[in-house]
Scaffold this active site. Structure first.
Site, PDB file in Angstrom:
ATOM      1  CB  CYS A  58      -0.916  -0.007   1.209  1.00  0.00           C
ATOM      2  SG  CYS A  58      -1.863   1.509   1.355  1.00  0.00           S
TER       3      CYS A  58
ATOM      4  CB  CYS B 248      -0.548   2.550   4.056  1.00  0.00           C
ATOM      5  SG  CYS B 248      -1.987   1.831   3.317  1.00  0.00           S
ATOM      6  CG  ASP B 249       3.211   1.300   4.438  1.00  0.00           C
ATOM      7  OD1 ASP B 249       2.771   1.750   5.513  1.00  0.00           O
ATOM      8  OD2 ASP B 249       2.970   0.154   4.049  1.00  0.00           O
TER       9      ASP B 249
END
Ligand code: NDP
Length: 314
Positions: free
Chosen positions: A136, A139-140
């Site tokens: 992701c 997300c990261d």
């Protein structure tokens, strides 16, 4: 175990689940919705949604899902935290176990459990989980500011993630196993015109290395060909974007599925082979997988559930 009986149970809280909730709530079916493994679904891990009708300037994925949730709550939908861990669809009412402890008996069931990101299956993906391996980018990605990352995949997701990462990282390698991108033309153009992105066509990632986290990737060019080449590239982050697996395992004994696990429904309807059980959204859609198509199938499932309840005097 305590049992509870509901007229309409919805599992999953992506666009399909929430749309089914809005429609069944408005139809006074007193639906109960369990949020599932990823509250808000896959859109909560994207940045901007530019192609959902009604938002000329685009809308954040999380924002869109919060709006859908609020809309469902307005019609009295009971939204609960919990994961469906077992299913017994052998007879109505259908029994769904939540978090291995509570059983819900449902007259109608709308399965909108979505799909989950796939991994390559390398041992190193597990070894470096949370230490440089991610599925992701949104997300990261933040952790890779001014660093070098690689994205695996050649579809729209891979291109989207590579473009997003290029806005943060200093360099992005896109590792594509074929000699072309499967992504839509507009995404391909964005990739090929981005000076920070280097596409490595006909490459496979076969392993990762590093002392305290990912420091590089082992690559094979033209794997299995006479001119095969093996070499390493230094990277700080390794992102997977190679598609998804439908979250349908617990329903396998009861419903027809394709080889990947996508639930097969009757034609263009969300009806499964079990009356009163419907599948909506990505869990039943290997083709389109869009928020808007998921929402549409959630709407169809809700209408079908309402009709079923009326026909069966439930
Ligand atoms: P896709 O199935 O479209 O693409 C998967 C990619 O990963 C392909 O390039 C595939 O390669 C590659 N791949 C799969 N397995 C492996 C493996 N083991 N090793 C290396 N590469 C692998 O998935 P996406 O998630 O990209 O997209 C799913 C759907 O969602 C599509 O219909 C897409 O159009 C849509 N989508 C739309 C968006 C938008 O409109 N904004 C955004 C994101 C997705 P190969 O081509 O060789 O099979």
């Amino acid at each position: 175990m305590s049992n509870e009986r509901v007229r309409c149970l919805i599992i999953g809280s992506g666009p399909a689940g929430y749309t089914a909730a809005i429609y069944t709530g408005r139809a006074n079916l007193s639906p109960v919705l369990y949020e599932g493994i990823q509250p808000g679904g896959q859109l909560t891990i994207t940045t901007e949604v530019e192609n959902f009708p009604g938002y000329p300037e685009g809308i954040g994925g999380t924002e869109l899902m919060e709006d859908l949730r609020k809309q469902a709550e307005r019609f009295g939908v009971e939204i609960r935290t919990g994961i469906a861990t077992a299913a017994d669809l052998s007879q109505a009412p259908y029994k769904i176990t939540i978090d291995n402890e509570k059983v819900i008996e449902a007259d109608t069931l709308i399965i909108s459990t979505g799909a989950t990101a796939k991994y390559l299956g390398l041992e190193d993906e597990k070894k470096y989980a949370g230490m440089g391996v991610s599925a992701c980018a949104t997300c990261d990605g933040f952790f890779y500011r001014k660093k070098v990352v690689a994205v695996v995949g050649g579809g729209d997701t891979a291109c989207e993630e590579a473009t997003y990462l290029a806005s943060l990282a200093s360099k992005v390698y896109l590792i594509v196993r074929k000699n072309y991108l499967r992504a839509s033309k507009i995404m391909q153009e964005r990739i090929l015109n981005n000076p920070k992105i280097e596409v490595l066509f006909e490459h496979n990632a076969v392993g990762l290395y590093g002392e305290n986290g990912v420091e590089g990737v082992h690559l094979v060019k033209r794997m299995g060909q006479p001119d095969e080449e093996r070499y390493d590239v230094a990277i700080d982050g390794f992102f997977l974007a190679i598609g998804h697996k439908p979250n349908s395992d617990i329903f396998k004994p009861y419903l027809d599925m394709d080889e990947t696990g996508y639930i097969i429904t009757e034609g263009a309807t969300p009806r499964t082979k079990i009356p009163g059980v419907f599948a909506a959204g990505d869990v039943a859609d290997p083709h389109y997988r869009q928020a808007i198509t998921a929402a549409a199938s959630g709407c169809k499932a809700a209408i079908e559930a309402e009709r079923y309840l009326i026909e069966h005097n439930l």
